[in-house]
Design a protein around this motif. Structure first.
Motif, PDB file in Angstrom:
ATOM      1  N   ALA A   1       0.769  -1.112  -0.146  1.00  0.00           N
ATOM      2  CA  ALA A   1       0.026   0.000   0.192  1.00  0.00           C
ATOM      3  C   ALA A   1       0.958   1.232  -0.079  1.00  0.00           C
ATOM      4  O   ALA A   1       0.733   2.236  -0.748  1.00  0.00           O
ATOM      5  CB  ALA A   1      -1.078   0.140   1.117  1.00  0.00           C
ATOM      6  N   ALA A   2       2.180   1.205   0.651  1.00  0.00           N
ATOM      7  CA  ALA A   2       2.919   2.268   0.630  1.00  0.00           C
ATOM      8  C   ALA A   2       3.515   2.643  -0.649  1.00  0.00           C
ATOM      9  O   ALA A   2       3.577   3.664  -1.166  1.00  0.00           O
ATOM     10  CB  ALA A   2       3.903   2.015   1.837  1.00  0.00           C
TER      11      ALA A   2
ATOM     12  N   ASP B   1       1.776   8.883  -1.309  1.00  0.00           N
ATOM     13  CA  ASP B   1       1.553  10.096  -0.255  1.00  0.00           C
ATOM     14  C   ASP B   1      -0.045  10.459  -0.148  1.00  0.00           C
ATOM     15  O   ASP B   1      -0.288  11.419   0.467  1.00  0.00           O
ATOM     16  CB  ASP B   1       2.401  11.465  -1.146  1.00  0.00           C
ATOM     17  CG  ASP B   1       3.812  11.203  -1.060  1.00  0.00           C
ATOM     18  OD1 ASP B   1       4.328  10.555   0.148  1.00  0.00           O
ATOM     19  OD2 ASP B   1       4.347  11.635  -1.998  1.00  0.00           O
ATOM     20  N   LEU B   2      -0.684   9.484  -0.522  1.00  0.00           N
ATOM     21  CA  LEU B   2      -1.972   9.573  -0.357  1.00  0.00           C
ATOM     22  C   LEU B   2      -2.344   9.592   1.237  1.00  0.00           C
ATOM     23  O   LEU B   2      -1.717   8.825   1.833  1.00  0.00           O
ATOM     24  CB  LEU B   2      -2.969   8.753  -0.925  1.00  0.00           C
ATOM     25  CG  LEU B   2      -3.234   8.775  -2.291  1.00  0.00           C
ATOM     26  CD1 LEU B   2      -4.111   7.569  -2.853  1.00  0.00           C
ATOM     27  CD2 LEU B   2      -4.186   9.972  -2.850  1.00  0.00           C
ATOM     28  N   PRO B   3      -3.385  10.250   1.557  1.00  0.00           N
ATOM     29  CA  PRO B   3      -3.607  10.339   3.334  1.00  0.00           C
ATOM     30  C   PRO B   3      -4.097   8.779   3.728  1.00  0.00           C
ATOM     31  O   PRO B   3      -4.946   8.355   2.836  1.00  0.00           O
ATOM     32  CB  PRO B   3      -4.595  11.218   3.432  1.00  0.00           C
ATOM     33  CG  PRO B   3      -5.501  11.468   2.092  1.00  0.00           C
ATOM     34  CD  PRO B   3      -4.420  11.174   1.037  1.00  0.00           C
ATOM     35  N   ALA B   4      -3.560   8.464   4.594  1.00  0.00           N
ATOM     36  CA  ALA B   4      -3.942   6.977   4.988  1.00  0.00           C
ATOM     37  C   ALA B   4      -4.732   7.167   6.190  1.00  0.00           C
ATOM     38  O   ALA B   4      -5.755   6.306   6.597  1.00  0.00           O
ATOM     39  CB  ALA B   4      -2.755   6.172   5.677  1.00  0.00           C
TER      40      ALA B   4
ATOM     41  N   ARG C   1      -1.717  13.492  10.717  1.00  0.00           N
ATOM     42  CA  ARG C   1      -2.046  13.175   9.496  1.00  0.00           C
ATOM     43  C   ARG C   1      -1.030  12.193   9.245  1.00  0.00           C
ATOM     44  O   ARG C   1       0.436  12.363   9.264  1.00  0.00           O
ATOM     45  CB  ARG C   1      -1.763  14.635   8.729  1.00  0.00           C
ATOM     46  CG  ARG C   1      -2.858  15.631   8.811  1.00  0.00           C
ATOM     47  CD  ARG C   1      -4.240  15.064   8.253  1.00  0.00           C
ATOM     48  NE  ARG C   1      -5.314  16.112   8.311  1.00  0.00           N
ATOM     49  CZ  ARG C   1      -5.945  16.333   9.190  1.00  0.00           C
ATOM     50  NH1 ARG C   1      -5.845  15.857  10.481  1.00  0.00           N
ATOM     51  NH2 ARG C   1      -7.064  17.303   9.301  1.00  0.00           N
ATOM     52  N   LEU C   2      -1.183  11.011   8.699  1.00  0.00           N
ATOM     53  CA  LEU C   2      -0.110  10.044   8.229  1.00  0.00           C
ATOM     54  C   LEU C   2      -0.537   9.680   6.602  1.00  0.00           C
ATOM     55  O   LEU C   2      -1.494   9.188   6.448  1.00  0.00           O
ATOM     56  CB  LEU C   2      -0.226   8.809   9.001  1.00  0.00           C
ATOM     57  CG  LEU C   2       0.207   9.124  10.648  1.00  0.00           C
ATOM     58  CD1 LEU C   2       0.149   7.545  11.148  1.00  0.00           C
ATOM     59  CD2 LEU C   2       1.613   9.233  10.485  1.00  0.00           C
ATOM     60  N   SER C   3       0.410   9.884   5.929  1.00  0.00           N
ATOM     61  CA  SER C   3       0.168   9.321   4.594  1.00  0.00           C
ATOM     62  C   SER C   3       0.570   7.973   4.376  1.00  0.00           C
ATOM     63  O   SER C   3       1.024   7.443   5.499  1.00  0.00           O
ATOM     64  CB  SER C   3       1.248  10.011   3.523  1.00  0.00           C
ATOM     65  OG  SER C   3       2.734   9.283   3.791  1.00  0.00           O
ATOM     66  N   TYR C   4       0.378   7.050   3.323  1.00  0.00           N
ATOM     67  CA  TYR C   4       0.688   5.723   3.436  1.00  0.00           C
ATOM     68  C   TYR C   4       2.196   5.359   3.739  1.00  0.00           C
ATOM     69  O   TYR C   4       2.498   4.445   4.250  1.00  0.00           O
ATOM     70  CB  TYR C   4       0.150   5.113   1.895  1.00  0.00           C
ATOM     71  CG  TYR C   4      -1.212   4.636   2.140  1.00  0.00           C
ATOM     72  CD1 TYR C   4      -1.467   3.260   2.407  1.00  0.00           C
ATOM     73  CD2 TYR C   4      -2.310   5.601   1.849  1.00  0.00           C
ATOM     74  CE1 TYR C   4      -3.004   3.018   2.586  1.00  0.00           C
ATOM     75  CE2 TYR C   4      -3.598   5.476   1.849  1.00  0.00           C
ATOM     76  CZ  TYR C   4      -3.989   3.883   2.486  1.00  0.00           C
ATOM     77  OH  TYR C   4      -5.153   3.651   2.586  1.00  0.00           O
ATOM     78  N   ARG C   5       3.036   6.380   3.077  1.00  0.00           N
ATOM     79  CA  ARG C   5       4.375   5.982   3.537  1.00  0.00           C
ATOM     80  C   ARG C   5       4.797   6.316   4.706  1.00  0.00           C
ATOM     81  O   ARG C   5       5.596   5.466   5.279  1.00  0.00           O
ATOM     82  CB  ARG C   5       5.294   6.927   2.624  1.00  0.00           C
ATOM     83  CG  ARG C   5       5.517   6.665   0.864  1.00  0.00           C
ATOM     84  CD  ARG C   5       6.332   7.503   0.374  1.00  0.00           C
ATOM     85  NE  ARG C   5       6.553   7.170  -1.132  1.00  0.00           N
ATOM     86  CZ  ARG C   5       6.923   8.016  -2.146  1.00  0.00           C
ATOM     87  NH1 ARG C   5       6.529   9.404  -1.934  1.00  0.00           N
ATOM     88  NH2 ARG C   5       6.842   7.696  -3.271  1.00  0.00           N
ATOM     89  N   GLN C   6       4.209   7.321   5.463  1.00  0.00           N
ATOM     90  CA  GLN C   6       4.350   7.455   6.591  1.00  0.00           C
ATOM     91  C   GLN C   6       3.962   6.583   7.663  1.00  0.00           C
ATOM     92  O   GLN C   6       4.389   6.018   8.658  1.00  0.00           O
ATOM     93  CB  GLN C   6       3.947   8.776   7.045  1.00  0.00           C
ATOM     94  CG  GLN C   6       4.706  10.095   6.555  1.00  0.00           C
ATOM     95  CD  GLN C   6       3.942  11.376   6.514  1.00  0.00           C
ATOM     96  OE1 GLN C   6       2.807  11.313   6.628  1.00  0.00           O
ATOM     97  NE2 GLN C   6       4.479  12.470   6.696  1.00  0.00           N
ATOM     98  N   LEU C   7       2.726   5.916   7.133  1.00  0.00           N
ATOM     99  CA  LEU C   7       1.949   4.839   8.151  1.00  0.00           C
ATOM    100  C   LEU C   7       2.902   3.467   8.031  1.00  0.00           C
ATOM    101  O   LEU C   7       3.278   2.846   9.099  1.00  0.00           O
ATOM    102  CB  LEU C   7       0.909   4.542   7.573  1.00  0.00           C
ATOM    103  CG  LEU C   7      -0.077   3.397   8.247  1.00  0.00           C
ATOM    104  CD1 LEU C   7      -0.295   3.471   9.718  1.00  0.00           C
ATOM    105  CD2 LEU C   7      -1.372   3.148   7.496  1.00  0.00           C
TER     106      LEU C   7
END
Length: 525
Positions: free
Chosen positions: A17-18, A23-26, A33-39
């Motif tokens: 998913a990342a 960079d879409l919001p997860a 706020r966490l994007s898919y990469r950040q999550l």
């Protein structure tokens, strides 16, 4: 890189998913706020911290907290190192949570510090938990517990390669969670399910309800329940949705969030939609973003479904049926089903899953005839944890799970649940098992015998009513008894009414006749 839809395990899904949604919001929760990469980065950091604590594959890790972004990070992190998630209901009291922690042998616990005025770590102060070696506070600080930020810093001592090695050892057949269901014996049973079967179901469920990349998914259903977990955040992450956690069912807050955050997906029990439709300030909020509703767990009025379409603007409304023992999924309506089908049935079986209604001899009955609902397929649990006897009772030699529910299949294969062989009832979307409450009541001074039934309640569907037989020479104050129950039981279990009897009504086999109790409950107090 694996596609999210074909990931064999939950950590593989997060990594895929990342890569796919980047960079879409997860997750969006308040200022967080966490994007898919950040999550995915947060998951990997927490997973390495768990490795630093010496967590081994197959160990059980409990999670006791309301819907929050840390819940998802902690859950996916422990699953990434091969541990097994044990969610705890936030309505549990200390004794109830302690029992599940002992039964599961959980070695670690992630727990919220405070929620709705309750100090959760303090609830366990007097519980004997010999297997629990570490507690991690998701929000707040407590003596003897690791704070969340302190816990995360432990990752610095563990290389990414060690996590990659642990992840690569995981397969679709490894256990991912252990969800406890009380059953009718009064003792909780841990339902074991694996990564692969859950992900296959989540893929099919999310396709049938039409989840889309970029959907904004407000999750009111608790993360500790399969609805909020598997059909909730796990499905959202598979499809590239943005998760909007909601901790408390508060109608004005929901209306405001739907309008402000442009919510598109809003599953929940029928109570949720009835409350939205009935709210006097509903028209003051722009609800035009709403598209998908999924409900079940109670009777659904046909008129409510029609109003959900015409007044709330839902394009897709489906009802579904499932059990913890089936990874939460058995049948579901399909988009386009008419309002009557959605309201009066729970849909038809998922692909690859068989459903039948059977008589007492285990023979399938014809369409239109009632029988016990039985399920067979890849969605069945791997068994009850440390309880082969109960597993053998639940799943027969031909692989059919005996649900204890009575239902009717129509000619199309759509299922209508008509009754329960067992006495379980539903309070506000939560399954309530009278035997569990009866067992607890026997701890009240002066009670010789107890029986519990569900009685109708306009707001919650059904609530518990207790019938008490005092021990010889004992007097029981019913107000004090009900207060005692409220202190020791989750609020959806605690009896709202009680009645003293000289004798419990028994059948020829010496068992309490619950029908006689229901008639007593209807008589004037």
């Amino acid at each position: 890189m694996t596609c999210p839809l074909s990931a064999p395990t939950i950590p593989h899904l997060l990594a895929a998913a990342a890569a796919s949604f980047a960079d879409l919001p997860a997750i969006e929760e308040g200022a967080q706020r966490l994007s898919y990469r950040q999550l995915d980065a947060a998951r990997r950091q927490a997973a390495r911290a768990l490795l630093a604590l010496g967590l081994e594959q197959g160990e059980r890790v409990a999670l006791w907290a309301p819907n929050a972004w840390e819940w998802i990070v902690a859950a996916t992190a422990l699953q990434s190192v091969g541990a097994v998630l044990v969610p705890l209901n936030t309505r549990m009291k200390g004794a109830e949570a302690g029992l599940v922690l002992r039964e599961s042998g959980a070695s670690l616990l992630f727990v919220i510090g405070e929620f709705l005025g309750t100090d959760y770590p303090a609830l366990l102060d007097h519980e004997d938990l010999p297997d629990l070696r570490q507690r991690i506070i998701l929000r707040g600080e407590r003596d003897g517990c690791l704070g969340w930020e302190t816990f995360l810093t432990l990752a610095e001592g563990v290389p990414e390669s060690e996590l990659a090695e642990r992840e690569s050892a995981l397969s679709e057949d490894d256990l991912c969670d252990l969800l406890f269901t009380s059953g009718t014996t009064g003792k909780p049973k841990g339902v074991m399910t694996a990564h692969g079967q859950n992900l296959r179901l989540v893929r099919d469920w999310s396709e049938m309800v039409g989840l889309r990349e970029g959907d904004r998914y407000l999750i009111v259903n608790p993360f500790f329940h399969s609805f909020g977990y598997k059909a909730g955040w796990l499905a959202a992450l598979m499809r590239g949705c943005c998760i909007l956690p909601q901790q408390v069912f508060d109608v004005p807050v929901l209306l405001e969030r739907i309008a402000r955050e442009r919510v598109t997906v809003l599953p929940g029990p029928p109570t949720l939609y009835q409350s939205l439709l009935a709210h006097p300030q509903r028209d003051a909020h722009d609800l035009s973003s709403l598209r998908v509703a999924v409900t079940g767990a109670a009777a659904v009025p046909v008129e409510m479904v029609r109003r959900m379409r015409s007044e709330l603007g839902f394009q897709t409304i489906v009802t579904a049926y499932g059990l913890t023992e089936t990874c939460g999924f058995v049948t579901i309506c399909r988009p386009g089903d008419d309002a009557e089908t959605v309201a009066t049935t729970s849909g038809r079986a998922f692909p690859g899953i068989e459903v039948r209604c059977a008589d007492e001899q285990g023979r399938a009955v014809p369409a239109g005839q009632p029988g016990e609902v039985q399920v067979r397929g890849y969605n069945l649990m791997r068994g009850y944890f440390n309880n082969p006897e109960a597993t053998a009772e639940a799943i027969d030699a031909e692989g059919w799970l005996h649900t204890g529910d009575v239902g009717v299949l129509d000619e199309r294969g759509y299922l209508r649940i008509t009754d329960r062989l067992k006495d379980m009832f539903i309070n506000g979307g939560f399954n309530v098992y009278p035997a569990e409450i009866e067992q607890a009541i026997l701890g009240y001074p002066g009670v010789a015998q107890a029986a519990v039934i569900g009685i109708p309640d306009e707001r919650l569907g059904e609530v518990a009513m207790a019938f008490l037989l005092p021990a010889p020479g004992q007097r029981i104050d019913l107000d004090a008894f009900l207060a005692w129950c409220r202190e020791r039981m989750a609020n959806y279990k605690a009896p709202r009414r009680a009645m003293l009897l000289d004798a419990l009504p028994l059948n020829a086999a010496g068992k309490v006749t619950k029908d006689a109790l229901r008639k007593m409950a209807q008589s004037p107090a």
